[in-house]
Motif scaffolding. Structure first.
Motif, mmCIF file in Angstrom:
data_model
loop_
_atom_site.group_PDB
_atom_site.id
_atom_site.type_symbol
_atom_site.label_atom_id
_atom_site.label_comp_id
_atom_site.label_asym_id
_atom_site.label_seq_id
_atom_site.Cartn_x
_atom_site.Cartn_y
_atom_site.Cartn_z
ATOM 1 N N GLY A 101 -16.355 -2.367 -8.371
ATOM 2 C CA GLY A 101 -16.762 -3.698 -9.703
ATOM 3 C C GLY A 101 -16.557 -4.793 -9.032
ATOM 4 N N TYR A 102 -16.126 -5.010 -7.626
ATOM 5 C CA TYR A 102 -15.913 -6.171 -6.770
ATOM 6 C C TYR A 102 -17.356 -6.830 -6.767
ATOM 7 N N ASN A 103 -18.301 -6.096 -6.614
ATOM 8 C CA ASN A 103 -19.726 -6.883 -6.421
ATOM 9 C C ASN A 103 -20.444 -7.449 -7.474
ATOM 10 N N PHE A 104 -20.281 -6.752 -8.673
ATOM 11 C CA PHE A 104 -20.674 -7.343 -9.885
ATOM 12 C C PHE A 104 -19.904 -8.648 -10.204
ATOM 13 N N GLU B 11 -18.146 -13.992 6.950
ATOM 14 C CA GLU B 11 -17.755 -14.678 7.988
ATOM 15 C C GLU B 11 -16.900 -15.662 7.817
ATOM 16 N N ASN B 12 -16.907 -16.029 6.366
ATOM 17 C CA ASN B 12 -16.284 -17.297 5.976
ATOM 18 C C ASN B 12 -15.439 -16.893 4.793
ATOM 19 N N PRO B 13 -14.125 -16.405 5.123
ATOM 20 C CA PRO B 13 -13.647 -15.574 4.105
ATOM 21 C C PRO B 13 -12.993 -16.460 2.977
ATOM 22 N N HIS B 14 -12.940 -17.806 3.153
ATOM 23 C CA HIS B 14 -12.484 -18.587 2.083
ATOM 24 C C HIS B 14 -13.489 -19.115 1.017
ATOM 25 N N PHE B 15 -14.534 -18.976 1.607
ATOM 26 C CA PHE B 15 -15.858 -19.416 0.634
ATOM 27 C C PHE B 15 -15.759 -18.787 -0.910
ATOM 28 N N CYS B 16 -15.444 -17.590 -1.140
ATOM 29 C CA CYS B 16 -15.707 -17.127 -2.379
ATOM 30 C C CYS B 16 -14.340 -17.275 -3.452
ATOM 31 N N LYS B 17 -13.567 -18.176 -2.786
ATOM 32 C CA LYS B 17 -12.186 -18.482 -3.427
ATOM 33 C C LYS B 17 -12.473 -19.342 -4.780
ATOM 34 N N SER B 18 -13.317 -20.276 -4.573
ATOM 35 C CA SER B 18 -13.637 -21.399 -5.628
ATOM 36 C C SER B 18 -14.365 -20.650 -6.982
ATOM 37 N N ALA B 19 -15.492 -19.866 -6.561
ATOM 38 C CA ALA B 19 -16.309 -19.319 -7.579
ATOM 39 C C ALA B 19 -15.382 -18.236 -8.241
ATOM 40 N N LEU B 20 -14.667 -17.515 -7.375
ATOM 41 C CA LEU B 20 -13.834 -16.199 -8.203
ATOM 42 C C LEU B 20 -12.751 -16.890 -8.891
ATOM 43 N N SER B 21 -12.148 -18.048 -8.748
ATOM 44 C CA SER B 21 -11.284 -18.619 -9.457
ATOM 45 C C SER B 21 -11.460 -19.108 -10.638
ATOM 46 N N ALA C 48 -10.034 -10.200 -6.149
ATOM 47 C CA ALA C 48 -9.488 -11.276 -5.567
ATOM 48 C C ALA C 48 -9.992 -11.466 -4.092
ATOM 49 N N PRO C 49 -10.213 -12.721 -3.492
ATOM 50 C CA PRO C 49 -10.871 -13.017 -2.428
ATOM 51 C C PRO C 49 -10.629 -11.955 -1.324
ATOM 52 N N ALA C 50 -9.251 -11.306 -1.213
ATOM 53 C CA ALA C 50 -8.919 -10.380 -0.055
ATOM 54 C C ALA C 50 -9.772 -9.131 -0.384
ATOM 55 N N ASN C 51 -10.684 -9.047 -1.339
ATOM 56 C CA ASN C 51 -11.277 -7.696 -1.580
ATOM 57 C C ASN C 51 -12.830 -7.860 -1.263
ATOM 58 N N TYR C 52 -13.143 -9.145 -0.586
ATOM 59 C CA TYR C 52 -14.495 -9.237 -0.071
ATOM 60 C C TYR C 52 -14.532 -9.734 1.474
ATOM 61 N N LEU C 53 -15.781 -9.225 2.052
ATOM 62 C CA LEU C 53 -15.916 -9.411 3.409
ATOM 63 C C LEU C 53 -16.916 -10.812 3.590
ATOM 64 N N VAL D 88 -26.205 -13.801 -0.734
ATOM 65 C CA VAL D 88 -24.986 -14.616 0.190
ATOM 66 C C VAL D 88 -24.104 -13.728 0.862
ATOM 67 N N ASP D 89 -23.770 -14.158 1.895
ATOM 68 C CA ASP D 89 -22.905 -13.600 2.958
ATOM 69 C C ASP D 89 -21.309 -13.267 1.950
ATOM 70 N N VAL D 90 -21.361 -12.722 1.423
ATOM 71 C CA VAL D 90 -19.965 -12.229 0.507
ATOM 72 C C VAL D 90 -20.334 -10.928 -0.042
ATOM 73 N N THR D 91 -19.347 -10.113 0.461
ATOM 74 C CA THR D 91 -19.666 -8.531 0.384
ATOM 75 C C THR D 91 -18.509 -7.980 -0.363
ATOM 76 N N GLY D 92 -18.337 -7.255 -1.491
ATOM 77 C CA GLY D 92 -17.282 -6.972 -2.338
ATOM 78 C C GLY D 92 -16.872 -5.535 -1.687
ATOM 79 N N TRP D 93 -15.787 -5.035 -2.062
ATOM 80 C CA TRP D 93 -15.373 -3.592 -1.940
ATOM 81 C C TRP D 93 -16.036 -2.822 -2.919
ATOM 82 N N LEU D 94 -15.964 -1.377 -2.987
ATOM 83 C CA LEU D 94 -16.470 -0.643 -3.902
ATOM 84 C C LEU D 94 -15.578 -0.825 -5.158
#
Ligand code: FDA
Length: 404
Positions: free
Chosen positions: A387-390, A65-75, A58-63, A379-385
């Motif tokens: 499986g989040y990065n894949f 500077e623009n935390p909302h950015f990843c929401k669209s692709a992830l959903s 979920a987006p909360a598992n990603y760092l 891209v400046d979206v980095t997941g937790w350890l």
């Protein structure tokens, strides 16, 4: 000159997924990689079994500077979508820990699956192939021209999927960042993340002997309170090394750690140590070291007492409560400032990258440069350890793949 609709540069996780998605829509796609061995990072991931997604992503598992950015692709492309693909290819998998899914057999199966998906779309390959230059086509023509060591290529769209800087010995480069700079796109300064932390030799000397000890801890850094926390807290395993600290707890916190600031480790997260010691004082006629070794590995208990100036052979009954409270705080809130990290040679990922404010969150296209896309770890979206990065690689790749 060879002509394609889409050039994807970087045949790693995101690049292969994007090429397959675009090609299966009927786009003529060429996939370029400078390495001679395909997708080395997938091959070594998850200890060779590839932790290919996390069912809780979920987006909360990603760092970012623009935390909302990843929401669209992830959903729009979820862990369930990737699991369906894995099932379609009859790859056995299992959940290991907190939603982390691994192949039963080998990470090679994920590489073969992606290769097969590329073949279904008739993706063209150039590998190994070096890209010397990427330019926009002359005004009015649209698209891009690439100079490569296998000739010139013309394409309407270019997708940059060359990843981050971690593990340079298997082919990581700053290619994506250089392209961003060439086209005037802002960057968030890259730095190693999911990486062991190190300490200067002098301050670490009392702990060198503890290398190899592992235990479950709480670790935090920055402020984790309030509506806009600037830090994070994790409960995971910690591992002592000769140069510092590692293990999942430290890898997770390293992504949030700012150089020069402390991390706080609770070595006994289930126990209020000061209270337990004060209570035991009345009933236990033992030495402090032996009492502490009930809860911590004996070697660690001994080292911690020494490092904090306590004598292991002191009798618990003789110790003032104030001293026990001090010891409790030293172990329940062990506060220490790393001198650095093991750097890109050991980091699982790169934090930072192309500033997402330069990209469309629907398509991953650079808004200032129509036809130029950035996906995956560039891209400046980095997941937790875990499986989040894949999952980000797959989701951002599909977002671009259905748009190019
Ligand atoms: P990726 O690095 O996969 O691919 C980039 C590709 O671009 C490579 O093939 C490279 O050769 C190519 N390239 C680079 N420069 C180029 C150039 N100049 N020209 C042409 N090609 C170029 N994540 C996770 O979710 N679960 C896990 O189990 C693990 N495990 C893990 C273990 C280890 C040891 C590491 C180092 C990393 C992980 N990760 C992970 C992180 C995960 O591997 C990473 O986030 C993704 O591979 C990123 O996918 P990308 O496609 O963006 O880059």
């Amino acid at each position: 000159m060879a002509k394609f609709d889409v050039v994807v540069i970087g045949a790693g996780a995101a690049g292969m997924m994007c090429a397959a998605t675009a090609a299966q829509r009927g786009r003529r796609v060429v996939l370029i990689d400078h390495a001679s061995k395909l997708a080395e990072k997938i091959r070594i991931s998850g200890g060779g079994r590839c932790n290919f997604t996390n069912i809780n992503a979920a987006p909360a598992n990603y760092l970012s500077e623009n935390p909302h950015f990843c929401k669209s692709a992830l959903s729009r492309y979820t862990a369930a979508d990737f699991i369906a693909l894995v099932k379609k290819h009859r790859i056995g998998y299992h959940e290991k820990h907190r939603g982390q899914l691994f192949c039963d057999d080998s990470a090679e199966q994920i590489i073969d699956m992606l290769k097969d998906e590329c073949s279904r779309g008739d993706v063209h390959w150039r590998m190994p192939c070096k890209v010397a230059a990427l330019q926009q086509a002359p005004a009015g023509l649209g698209g891009f021209v690439l100079q490569t060591d296998q000739g010139e290529i013309e394409a309407d769209s270019v997708v940059i999927a060359t990843g981050g800087l971690s593990i340079p010995k298997i082919g990581a480069t700053d290619f994506g960042y250089r392209i961003a700079e060439q086209f005037g796109l802002r960057m968030v300064a890259p730095r190693p993340a999911l990486v062991p932390l190190t300490f200067d030799a002098q301050s670490w000397a009392p702990f060198v002997e503890m290398a190899g000890i592992a235990l479950e801890v709480d670790v935090e850094t920055g402020s984790v309170k309030g509506r806009n926390p600037t830090g994070a807290r994790f409960r995971e395993d910690l591992l002592f090394t000769h140069r510092g600290l590692s293990g999942p707890a430290i890898l997770q916190i390293s992504s949030y750690w700012t150089p020069g600031t402390p991390i706080v480790i609770n070595l006994l997260p289930e126990l209020d140590l000061a209270a337990a010691l004060i209570e035991a004082k009345g009933t236990v006629r033992k030495q402090l070291g032996n009492v502490l070794a009930q809860w911590l590995p004996a070697r660690l208990a001994e080292g911690l007492l020494h490092a904090h100036g306590f004598a292991g052979d002191a009798r618990l009954a003789d110790m003032p409560d104030a001293q026990l409270r001090k010891l409790g705080a030293a172990i329940n809130q062990w506060t220490l400032t790393p001198s650095g990290s093991e750097g890109y040679k050991k980091a699982e990922v790169t934090r930072g990258g192309i500033d997402t404010r330069e990209l469309s969150q629907q398509s991953m296209m650079a808004t200032k440069v129509p036809g130029l896309y950035f996906i995956g770890e560039t891209v400046d979206v980095t997941g937790w350890l875990g499986g989040y990065n894949f999952q980000w690689a797959w989701a951002s790749a599909v977002a671009a793949g259905i748009s190019v």
